[in-house]
Design an enzyme around this catalytic site. Structure first.
Site, PDB file in Angstrom:
ATOM      1  N   HIS A  81       3.196  -2.007  -1.119  1.00  0.00           N
ATOM      2  CA  HIS A  81       2.723  -1.882   0.262  1.00  0.00           C
ATOM      3  C   HIS A  81       1.517  -2.786   0.547  1.00  0.00           C
ATOM      4  CE1 HIS A  81      -0.066   1.294  -1.422  1.00  0.00           C
ATOM      5  NE2 HIS A  81      -0.881   0.726  -0.559  1.00  0.00           N
ATOM      6  N   SER A 117      -5.954   0.251  -3.314  1.00  0.00           N
ATOM      7  CA  SER A 117      -4.529   0.228  -3.620  1.00  0.00           C
ATOM      8  C   SER A 117      -4.170  -0.985  -4.473  1.00  0.00           C
ATOM      9  CB  SER A 117      -3.709   0.196  -2.329  1.00  0.00           C
ATOM     10  OG  SER A 117      -3.766   1.429  -1.662  1.00  0.00           O
ATOM     11  N   ASP A 174       6.956   1.312  -5.453  1.00  0.00           N
ATOM     12  CA  ASP A 174       5.754   0.788  -4.813  1.00  0.00           C
ATOM     13  C   ASP A 174       5.026  -0.187  -5.734  1.00  0.00           C
ATOM     14  OD1 ASP A 174       3.913   0.329  -2.840  1.00  0.00           O
ATOM     15  OD2 ASP A 174       2.771   2.159  -3.177  1.00  0.00           O
TER      16      ASP A 174
END
Length: 379
Positions: A108, A213, A138
């Protein structure tokens, strides 16, 4: 004259009282007046204090790995009702995994990006190429061309214990090179905002915020045990509940991501029914747990290995099922009780791997070697 003398004495006493209690004490001093002592007395800490062992380990973990963590900037185009296509910029983290410049991050972080840039800790910027993506986990791998890179050491995320110390390094809110510390709070399955599920996600109270992230979650040795990916928060900031993808999940697909650009998702090629003690008693099964094979996909991995599906029609409530098939109770020595157990095993493998499946065929317990096939749909 006799009357004036007491009045004069009273005025003198009042004036003296005012001088010594108010004016002389500073209440009526000019605004610019202040005192200047000869020397300011302060209390200083004793010099040469040493760090305790915990502080020293924090510093060691940080210095060992900070040069391998990168700040990732992705640029994409989004549609605005008034202005049409407008550029949008996002930020995240990643970490170097080899000297060829491959960087592991979250899918993402770079999803739908037209341009990706990686900034090293020395502030040098490099244009990055997206090498491979795995949306279902992911995960993504990008690559830069840069000299003298220091790859991180990838650890083992099996057997993590709730309570053990962990460290997160990343770029929260664009603040590069940030270290936070916490513990493993839990190991659980969680669902990401896009609906994908992370099996055995590492929950931690180490502060994780937007921009973290894709960054590494480390153990106290400084080895990567997870990839920070999401937080649980109603305000979009750390609430002490962050989640990381286990590094073993990433290691299982890294080779495919780098060499093929995608993941060869493994497929066993069976449709199964979870077994409960009640169902086992009703059907006369030899074990009160496991996955009953109701159908084998023709030409699939299980079919080629000789596993058998159901041959007799029965009803589970109002639902028709096929009974009489093999009952899967283990894979590579690990107990299989639910379909989630099977999915977790598959997540640690790729197409082409061979696994040993333990089944009951009737009352007979046996092991069958199965070479996993490749799932047809690529996510």
């Amino acid at each position: 004259m006799k009357l004036l003398r007491p009045m004069l004495l009273a005025v003198i006493l009042a004036g003296a009282f005012f001088y010594f209690t108010t004016y002389h004490s500073g209440w009526m001093r000019p605004a610019g007046w202040f005192g200047r002592p000869d020397k300011v007395e302060i209390t200083e800490a004793a010099g040469g204090d040493t760090l305790d062992s915990e502080e020293q380990n924090n510093i060691t973990v940080y210095r060992k790995n900070i040069g391998s963590v990168v700040n990732i900037t992705s640029r994409a185009m989004t549609f605005d009702f008034f202005y049409g296509l407008v550029p949008q910029e996002g930020q995240g983290s990643g970490f170097i995994i080899d000297k060829e410049g491959h960087i592991l991050t979250n899918y993402h972080v770079i999803a739908e990006a037209r341009a990706v840039e990686a900034t090293l800790h020395n502030r040098k910027k490099y244009r990055a190429t997206v090498v491979g993506t795995d949306r279902s986990h992911d995960l993504a791998v990008i690559q830069i061309k840069a000299p003298d890179l220091s790859p991180m050491v990838l650890g083992d995320s099996r057997n993590l214990q709730v309570g053990q110390k962990v460290y997160a390094i990343g770029n929260p809110f664009g603040l590069s090179g940030t270290l936070t510390r916490g513990i493993v709070s839990s190991i659980r399955s969680v669902q990401e905002p896009d609906g994908m599920t992370i099996d055995e996600a590492i929950q931690t109270d180490a502060a994780i915020n937007p921009g973290n992230s894709g960054g590494p979650l480390l153990n106290w040795h400084g080895e990567v045990i997870g990839i920070n990916t999401m937080i649980a928060s109603s305000v979009g900031q750390s609430a002490g509940i962050g989640f990381a993808i286990p590094i073993n999940t990433a290691k299982a697909v890294l080779n495919d991501l780098v060499t093929l650009g995608r993941v060869r998702r493994p497929a066993l090629g069976v449709h199964t029914l979870p077994t409960t003690p009640e169902l086992a008693e009703q059907m006369g099964l030899p074990a009160n747990y496991g996955l009953l094979i109701v159908q084998v996909v023709p030409g699939g991995a299980a079919d080629r290995a000789g596993l058998r599906g159901g041959t007799e029609r029965a009803y589970l409530g109002n639902i028709p099922i096929m009974t009489g098939g093999d009952l899967i109770v283990g894979i590579d020595g690990e107990k299989i009780e639910t379909q989630q157990d099977l999915a977790q095993i598959m997540n640690n493998h790729r197409a082409g791997d061979t696994v040993r499946i333990t089944v009951y065929r009737g009352k007979k317990k046996m092991d069958v070697s199965v070479t996993l096939g490749e799932a047809r749909e690529q996510v």
